[in-house]
Design a protein around this motif. Structure first.
Motif, mmCIF file in Angstrom:
data_model
loop_
_atom_site.group_PDB
_atom_site.id
_atom_site.type_symbol
_atom_site.label_atom_id
_atom_site.label_comp_id
_atom_site.label_asym_id
_atom_site.label_seq_id
_atom_site.Cartn_x
_atom_site.Cartn_y
_atom_site.Cartn_z
ATOM 1 N N GLY A 31 0.823 -1.203 0.000
ATOM 2 C CA GLY A 31 0.000 0.000 0.000
ATOM 3 C C GLY A 31 0.852 1.246 0.000
ATOM 4 O O GLY A 31 2.092 1.181 0.037
ATOM 5 N N ASP A 32 0.172 2.378 -0.020
ATOM 6 C CA ASP A 32 0.839 3.664 -0.151
ATOM 7 C C ASP A 32 1.488 4.109 1.173
ATOM 8 O O ASP A 32 0.907 3.922 2.248
ATOM 9 C CB ASP A 32 -0.214 4.695 -0.586
ATOM 10 C CG ASP A 32 0.403 6.052 -0.786
ATOM 11 O OD1 ASP A 32 1.113 6.221 -1.785
ATOM 12 O OD2 ASP A 32 0.195 6.938 0.070
ATOM 13 N N ASP A 51 13.840 5.241 2.265
ATOM 14 C CA ASP A 51 14.655 5.258 1.040
ATOM 15 C C ASP A 51 13.656 5.423 -0.110
ATOM 16 O O ASP A 51 13.278 4.457 -0.761
ATOM 17 C CB ASP A 51 15.417 3.918 0.964
ATOM 18 C CG ASP A 51 16.137 3.703 -0.349
ATOM 19 O OD1 ASP A 51 16.417 4.680 -1.063
ATOM 20 O OD2 ASP A 51 16.440 2.522 -0.660
ATOM 21 N N TRP A 76 5.376 16.270 -1.986
ATOM 22 C CA TRP A 76 5.066 14.893 -1.588
ATOM 23 C C TRP A 76 6.015 14.433 -0.465
ATOM 24 O O TRP A 76 5.593 13.859 0.536
ATOM 25 C CB TRP A 76 5.177 13.990 -2.816
ATOM 26 C CG TRP A 76 5.064 12.530 -2.535
ATOM 27 C CD1 TRP A 76 3.939 11.857 -2.152
ATOM 28 C CD2 TRP A 76 6.120 11.552 -2.617
ATOM 29 N NE1 TRP A 76 4.228 10.520 -1.988
ATOM 30 C CE2 TRP A 76 5.552 10.306 -2.264
ATOM 31 C CE3 TRP A 76 7.466 11.599 -2.955
ATOM 32 C CZ2 TRP A 76 6.295 9.125 -2.234
ATOM 33 C CZ3 TRP A 76 8.212 10.427 -2.927
ATOM 34 C CH2 TRP A 76 7.624 9.207 -2.574
ATOM 35 N N GLU A 237 18.018 -1.817 -4.461
ATOM 36 C CA GLU A 237 18.005 -2.622 -3.237
ATOM 37 C C GLU A 237 19.268 -2.290 -2.450
ATOM 38 O O GLU A 237 20.356 -2.292 -3.010
ATOM 39 C CB GLU A 237 18.001 -4.102 -3.627
ATOM 40 C CG GLU A 237 18.048 -5.009 -2.455
ATOM 41 C CD GLU A 237 18.007 -6.475 -2.880
ATOM 42 O OE1 GLU A 237 17.341 -6.800 -3.873
ATOM 43 O OE2 GLU A 237 18.649 -7.278 -2.194
ATOM 44 N N THR A 266 14.825 -4.882 2.705
ATOM 45 C CA THR A 266 16.129 -4.882 3.387
ATOM 46 C C THR A 266 15.984 -4.492 4.865
ATOM 47 O O THR A 266 16.585 -5.111 5.743
ATOM 48 C CB THR A 266 17.103 -3.904 2.690
ATOM 49 O OG1 THR A 266 17.019 -4.103 1.282
ATOM 50 C CG2 THR A 266 18.531 -4.127 3.151
ATOM 51 N N GLU A 282 4.990 -1.338 0.995
ATOM 52 C CA GLU A 282 5.577 -1.172 -0.344
ATOM 53 C C GLU A 282 4.393 -1.107 -1.301
ATOM 54 O O GLU A 282 3.504 -1.957 -1.253
ATOM 55 C CB GLU A 282 6.512 -2.362 -0.659
ATOM 56 C CG GLU A 282 6.854 -2.570 -2.131
ATOM 57 C CD GLU A 282 7.516 -1.364 -2.798
ATOM 58 O OE1 GLU A 282 8.438 -0.759 -2.226
ATOM 59 O OE2 GLU A 282 7.084 -1.021 -3.922
ATOM 60 N N ILE A 283 4.418 -0.083 -2.144
ATOM 61 C CA ILE A 283 3.271 0.102 -3.038
ATOM 62 C C ILE A 283 3.300 -0.871 -4.226
ATOM 63 O O ILE A 283 2.268 -1.247 -4.766
ATOM 64 C CB ILE A 283 3.207 1.570 -3.535
ATOM 65 C CG1 ILE A 283 1.794 1.944 -3.952
ATOM 66 C CG2 ILE A 283 4.205 1.828 -4.642
ATOM 67 C CD1 ILE A 283 1.600 3.441 -4.187
HETATM 68 C C1 LIG Z 1 14.514 3.163 -3.597
HETATM 69 S S1 LIG Z 1 13.332 1.915 -3.457
HETATM 70 C C2 LIG Z 1 13.555 1.268 -1.827
HETATM 71 C C3 LIG Z 1 14.517 0.110 -1.823
HETATM 72 C C4 LIG Z 1 14.630 -0.541 -0.471
HETATM 73 N N1 LIG Z 1 15.286 0.323 0.474
HETATM 74 C C5 LIG Z 1 15.400 -1.849 -0.591
HETATM 75 O O1 LIG Z 1 16.506 -1.965 -0.041
HETATM 76 O O2 LIG Z 1 14.921 -2.742 -1.279
HETATM 77 C C6 LIG Z 1 11.878 2.828 -3.262
HETATM 78 C C7 LIG Z 1 10.643 1.963 -3.156
HETATM 79 O O3 LIG Z 1 9.537 2.798 -2.804
HETATM 80 C C8 LIG Z 1 8.386 2.283 -3.453
HETATM 81 N N2 LIG Z 1 7.391 3.372 -3.501
HETATM 82 C C9 LIG Z 1 7.330 4.400 -4.365
HETATM 83 N N3 LIG Z 1 6.295 5.204 -4.083
HETATM 84 C C10 LIG Z 1 5.685 4.668 -2.991
HETATM 85 C C11 LIG Z 1 4.565 5.039 -2.217
HETATM 86 N N4 LIG Z 1 3.839 6.121 -2.520
HETATM 87 N N5 LIG Z 1 4.231 4.273 -1.174
HETATM 88 C C12 LIG Z 1 4.961 3.152 -0.861
HETATM 89 N N6 LIG Z 1 6.027 2.738 -1.567
HETATM 90 C C13 LIG Z 1 6.396 3.502 -2.620
HETATM 91 C C14 LIG Z 1 8.915 1.851 -4.816
HETATM 92 O O4 LIG Z 1 8.051 0.913 -5.418
HETATM 93 C C15 LIG Z 1 10.278 1.269 -4.447
HETATM 94 O O5 LIG Z 1 10.193 -0.112 -4.237
#
Ligand SMILES: C[S@@+](CC[C@H](N)C(=O)[O-])C[C@H]1O[C@@H](n2cnc3c(N)ncnc32)[C@H](O)[C@@H]1O
Length: 328
Positions: A31-32, A51, A76, A237, A266, A282-283
Motif C-alpha cells: 500500500g501507499d 529510502d 510529496w 536494493e 532490506t 511497499e506500493i
Molecule cells: C529506492 S526503493 C527502496 C529500496 C529498499 N530500500 C530496498 O533496499 O529494497 C523505493 C521503493 O519505494 C516504493 N514506492 C514508491 N512510491 C511509494 C509510495 N507512494 N508508497 C509506498 N512505496 C512507494 C517503490 O516501489 C520502491 O520499491
C-alpha cells in the motif's frame, strides 16, 4: 505470534493496506506510504528508515511516478516527512537516504520542523561517472535526525579499511592503531549475536581506548546500491549491512522500526535479524520482500557484499588472534 499491533485490522482495510507477510516481529503491507503512516498513532515508533524513489525516472511499476516536477516531488516528500515526525517517539531516530540534491531540501524542512540534526552520513559510491559540466557524484546522503535528544545511540564497531590490492591497512588511526580493541574490529562482517556489535556509547571502562572504533559519518565500506549478482529484485536494493548498522546504532532489541518504502525488504530483513519489531509498506511488487523474509525464517542468512572486495587482509605480525576478525 506478533506481540504488538499498531494498526487495527479495520484501519488497514480503510486505508487500503493489504497485509502480505507477518512474522513474530513484523508485518509487511502492500500500500501507499502516506496511508501507512496515517494509520499509525502519534509517537509510537523508535526508528524510521526511508529510502524513497529519487525522482530519477526509474521504473518501479504501477502506481509510482518517479519523474515528478521538483516542486511536486518536494511537496510529496514533505507530506511523508511530516507524518514520519508525528509517528516517531520522542528521542526516536529518522534516517532518510537520497541524493544530496534532495537531502539538502529535506534537511531544511526537518530543521524547520524542530527535528534535531545529528549527521549527514555520506555513503560512498564505489564508481563515479563523468557528468559533463559537473563533478562526478561520489556519495549518497543519509540524513540522520532525532526527535529531540536521541533516546538510543549505541556505539557500532566498524571495519578497518584495507587496500584491496595488498591487504594493508589504509589509515594509521592518528597513531592509535595499537590501542585497537581486538573485539571491535570487523565484527560487523562476522558477528552472529547482535550484542556483540554494539554497546552503549555513554558507558565503557575505558572510553579513551575504544574511542577510535566509533562510527564515522563517511561510510565507504558499504556499497550503497547492491550489485546485480546479490539483488533480490531488478529495482534498487540496499545492502543489508547498511540497515543492520543503522538499526544497531539507533535502537535496542524489542524496539520498533518502520520503513514506508519497503522495496525488497532490506529493513525488515535486518530488523528480524537484530530482533527488533518492524512494520512497513511497499506500493509495488512485494514478492521479493516476502520471499526474502520467508527465506530468513527458514534459516537462510544472506552473504553481504563489500565495496572492499573479498581479499584477505595482512595480519599484523605477532597477532594471529586477529585472523578471523580481519578476513571475510
Ligand atoms: C529506492 S526503493 C527502496 C529500496 C529498499 N530500500 C530496498 O533496499 O529494497 C523505493 C521503493 O519505494 C516504493 N514506492 C514508491 N512510491 C511509494 C509510495 N507512494 N508508497 C509506498 N512505496 C512507494 C517503490 O516501489 C520502491 O520499491
Amino acid at each position: 505470534m506478533l506481540h504488538f499491533h499498531l494498526i487495527s485490522p479495520l484501519t488497514t482495510i480503510n486505508q487500503g493496506l493489504i497485509e502480505v507477510y507477518q512474522s513474530d516481529y513484523g508485518i509487511l503491507y502492500q500500500g501507499d506510504c502516506l496511508k501507512f503512516l496515517n494509520a499509525l498513532p502519534d509517537g509510537c515508533v523508535d526508528i524510521i528508515f526511508a529510502d524513497p524513489p529519487f525522482n530519477l525516472g526509474k521504473d518501479y511499476g504501477k502506481g509510482v511516478n518517479d519523474q515528478m516536477k521538483s516542486d511536486e516531488y518536494l511537496a510529496w516528500s514533505k507530506q511523508w516527512l511530516s507524518e514520519s515526525i508525528r509517528v516517531l517517539k520522542p528521542g526516536g531516530s529518522l534516517f532518510v537516504f537520497n541524493l544530496p540534491k534532495w537531502c539538502i531540501e529535506y534537511g531544511a524542512y526537518l530543521n524547520q520542523k524542530g527535528m534535531l540534526f545529528r549527521h549527514w552520513i555520506a555513503c560512498r559510491m564505489p564508481k563515479a561517472f563523468p557528468r559533463g559540466q559537473r563533478m562526478s557524484p561520489a556519495h549518497y546522503g543519509l540524513l540522520y535526525y532525532t526527535k529531540g535528544d536521541p533516546a538510543v545511540f549505541n556505539k557500532v564497531y566498524t571495519p578497518i579499511q584495507v587496500c584491496r590490492h595488498c591487504g594493508g591497512e589504509i589509515r594509521d588511526y592518528g597513531g592509535h592503531r595499537k590501542k585497537l580493541n581486538p573485539k571491535g574490529i570487523n565484527l560487523m562482517d562476522t558477528w552472529d549475536a547482535p550484542e556483540d556489535v554494539w554497546e552503549d556509547a555513554s558507558t565503557g571502562d575505558n572510553a579513551e581506548e575504544t574511542l577510535w572504533t566509533e562510527l564515522e559519518e563517511m561510510w565507504s565500506d558499504i556499497p550503497p546500491v547492491r550489485h546485480r549478482q546479490h539483488k533480490n529484485r531488478g529495482a534498487n536494493e540496499l545492502a543489508p549491512i547498511m540497515l543492520e548498522r543503522i538499526i544497531a546504532m539507533a535502537s535496542n532489541p524489542g524496539q520498533i522500526v518502520i520503513d514506508p518504502f519497503g522495496g525488497s525488504g532490506t529493513t525488515f530483513y535486518a530488523a528480524e535479524k537484530l530482533h527488533r519489531y518492524w512494520l512497513g509498506t511497499e506500493i509495488g511488487d512485494t514478492q521479493p520482500a516476502v520471499k526474502r523474509l520467508t527465506d530468513l525464517a527458514n534459516g537462510k542468512i544472506e552473504e553481504w557484499e563489500s565495496a572492499r572486495g573479498k581479499k584477505k587482509v595482512k595480519i599484523p605480525q605477532n597477532d594471529s588472534t586477529q585472523l578471523d576478525l580481519f578476513s571475510y
